[in-house]
Design an enzyme around this catalytic site. Structure first.
Site, PDB file in Angstrom:
ATOM      1  N   SER A   1       3.159  -2.378  10.235  1.00 59.94           N
ATOM      2  CA  SER A   1       4.600  -2.405  10.499  1.00 59.94           C
ATOM      3  C   SER A   1       5.303  -3.675  10.026  1.00 59.94           C
ATOM      4  O   SER A   1       6.235  -4.158  10.662  1.00 59.94           O
ATOM      5  CB  SER A   1       4.880  -2.182  11.991  1.00 59.94           C
TER       6      SER A   1
ATOM      7  N   GLU B   1      -5.437  -5.868  10.482  1.00 65.29           N
ATOM      8  CA  GLU B   1      -4.465  -4.777  10.590  1.00 65.29           C
ATOM      9  C   GLU B   1      -4.803  -3.953  11.833  1.00 65.29           C
ATOM     10  O   GLU B   1      -5.593  -3.000  11.759  1.00 65.29           O
ATOM     11  CB  GLU B   1      -4.499  -3.933   9.316  1.00 65.29           C
TER      12      GLU B   1
ATOM     13  N   HIS C   1      -9.596   0.722   4.892  1.00 67.29           N
ATOM     14  CA  HIS C   1      -8.324   0.930   5.608  1.00 67.29           C
ATOM     15  C   HIS C   1      -8.556   1.840   6.817  1.00 67.29           C
ATOM     16  O   HIS C   1      -9.377   2.770   6.740  1.00 67.29           O
ATOM     17  CB  HIS C   1      -7.302   1.556   4.653  1.00 67.29           C
TER      18      HIS C   1
ATOM     19  N   GLU D   1      -6.957   4.259   7.960  1.00 70.16           N
ATOM     20  CA  GLU D   1      -6.772   5.696   7.706  1.00 70.16           C
ATOM     21  C   GLU D   1      -8.014   6.294   7.052  1.00 70.16           C
ATOM     22  O   GLU D   1      -8.342   7.460   7.271  1.00 70.16           O
ATOM     23  CB  GLU D   1      -5.518   5.910   6.839  1.00 70.16           C
TER      24      GLU D   1
ATOM     25  N   ASN E   1       0.879  -1.183   0.000  1.00 68.95           N
ATOM     26  CA  ASN E   1       0.000   0.000   0.000  1.00 68.95           C
ATOM     27  C   ASN E   1       0.910   1.224   0.000  1.00 68.95           C
ATOM     28  O   ASN E   1       1.506   1.568   1.017  1.00 68.95           O
ATOM     29  CB  ASN E   1      -0.880  -0.044   1.261  1.00 68.95           C
TER      30      ASN E   1
ATOM     31  N   GLY F   1       2.993  -1.335   4.344  1.00 66.43           N
ATOM     32  CA  GLY F   1       2.917   0.110   4.118  1.00 66.43           C
ATOM     33  C   GLY F   1       4.287   0.667   3.758  1.00 66.43           C
ATOM     34  O   GLY F   1       4.776   0.478   2.636  1.00 66.43           O
TER      35      GLY F   1
HETATM   36  P1  13P Z   1       3.003   0.410   7.821  1.00 64.30           P
HETATM   37  O1  13P Z   1       3.513  -0.902   7.203  1.00 64.30           O
HETATM   38  O2  13P Z   1       3.736   1.593   7.368  1.00 64.30           O
HETATM   39  O3  13P Z   1       2.856   0.276   9.295  1.00 64.30           O
HETATM   40  O4  13P Z   1       1.537   0.610   7.240  1.00 64.30           O
HETATM   41  C1  13P Z   1       0.662  -0.441   7.285  1.00 64.30           C
HETATM   42  C2  13P Z   1      -0.512  -0.139   6.462  1.00 64.30           C
HETATM   43  O5  13P Z   1      -1.278   0.757   6.781  1.00 64.30           O
HETATM   44  C3  13P Z   1      -0.733  -0.932   5.256  1.00 64.30           C
HETATM   45  O6  13P Z   1      -1.986  -0.724   4.743  1.00 64.30           O
END
Ligand code: 13P
Length: 253
Positions: A214, A168, A96, A98, A8, A235
């Site tokens: 992560s 997640e 997601h 976010e 992503n 990510g």
């Molecule tokens: P990180 O791998 O940067 O923690 O992000 C995870 C993520 O939101 C993947 O969709």
């Protein structure tokens, strides 16, 4: 079943130059690599999807980071799943954390998006997971049950096997803190149990349940191989093609 390694890229690659550099590095990393047991998916921002399909579309699959639930019409600023399908995207990240957090997405709107992705023939990558506060209040299971039940409302057993579910945990996103293998396995078992109760064992065998938050090469074993997950959603590390492909190689075995 192949393991999924999904990148992503979030809101990155700010110029055509940056995009081309990324694609060049990604192609180099993939060259000559035989990752027979893995399927790699990259989800760039909408504006880069066509370039990604043209450049690396034979080696990896391309997905979007969001979609709208309607196909067409007066919805200023939105992107239709049919548009994405027609430019050869194959996957779409939906729900997601976010998007839940900054754009007010709810289980209800996520349900509409999951259905519209399936209608358009895109494979939804459906994200669930608890926040730090919810974990602190011992609510992880309740949150996951609710997100899955409401998110999958009225989705038939014929279509369900197409969905990829990502566990997640919100507190693991961008934090460099990860759950233990046991916690991840617990979440996977819970997700499988909810799906089995809803659809029957036969229909949920093929559903892939993956981990996100992560993920890096150092932790790929702990978050994917040990808890026997069906893949990962990456990510930050997916922005570095060398690290991203390294994660895929570890998971490929
Ligand atoms: P990180 O791998 O940067 O923690 O992000 C995870 C993520 O939101 C993947 O969709």
């Amino acid at each position: 079943m192949k393991k999924l390694v999904i990148g992503n890229l979030k809101m990155n690659l700010l110029s055509p130059q940056e995009r081309e550099r990324y694609l060049e590095f990604l192609s180099k990393e993939l060259q000559g690599k035989k990752l027979k047991n893995t399927e790699i998916v990259v989800c760039p921002p909408f504006v880069h999807i066509e370039s990604f399909v043209k450049s690396v579309g034979k080696k990896v699959r391309i997905g979007s980071q969001n979609i709208f639930w309607e196909e067409k019409g007066a919805y200023t600023g939105e992107t239709s799943p049919v548009m994405l399908k027609n430019i050869k995207a194959q996957y779409a990240i939906i729900g997601h954390s976010e998007r839940r957090r900054y754009f007010g997405e709810t289980n209800e709107t996520i349900n509409l998006k999951l259905k519209s992705a399936l209608r358009a023939g895109l494979t939804p990558i459906f994200c669930v997971g608890e926040t730090k506060e919810e974990k602190g209040m011992d609510m992880t299971m309740d949150v996951i049950v609710r997100q899955i039940q409401e998110g999958l409302k009225d989705i038939s057993r014929v279509l369900i096997e197409k969905i990829v579910i990502v566990y997640e945990p919100v507190w693991a996103v961008g934090s460099d803190v990860i759950p233990t293998s046991n916690e991840i396995m617990g979440a996977k078992l819970l997700i499988r149990k909810i799906l089995t109760e809803k659809y029957g064992a036969k229909y949920v065998e093929k559903i892939r349940v993956i981990y996100g938050g992560s993920v890096n090469a150092k932790w790929a074993k702990q978050v994917c191989v040990d808890p026997e997950m069906d893949g990962v959603l990456v990510g930050r590390e997916s922005l570095v093609p060398h690290e991203f492909v390294k994660i895929a190689s570890i998971i490929n075995g």
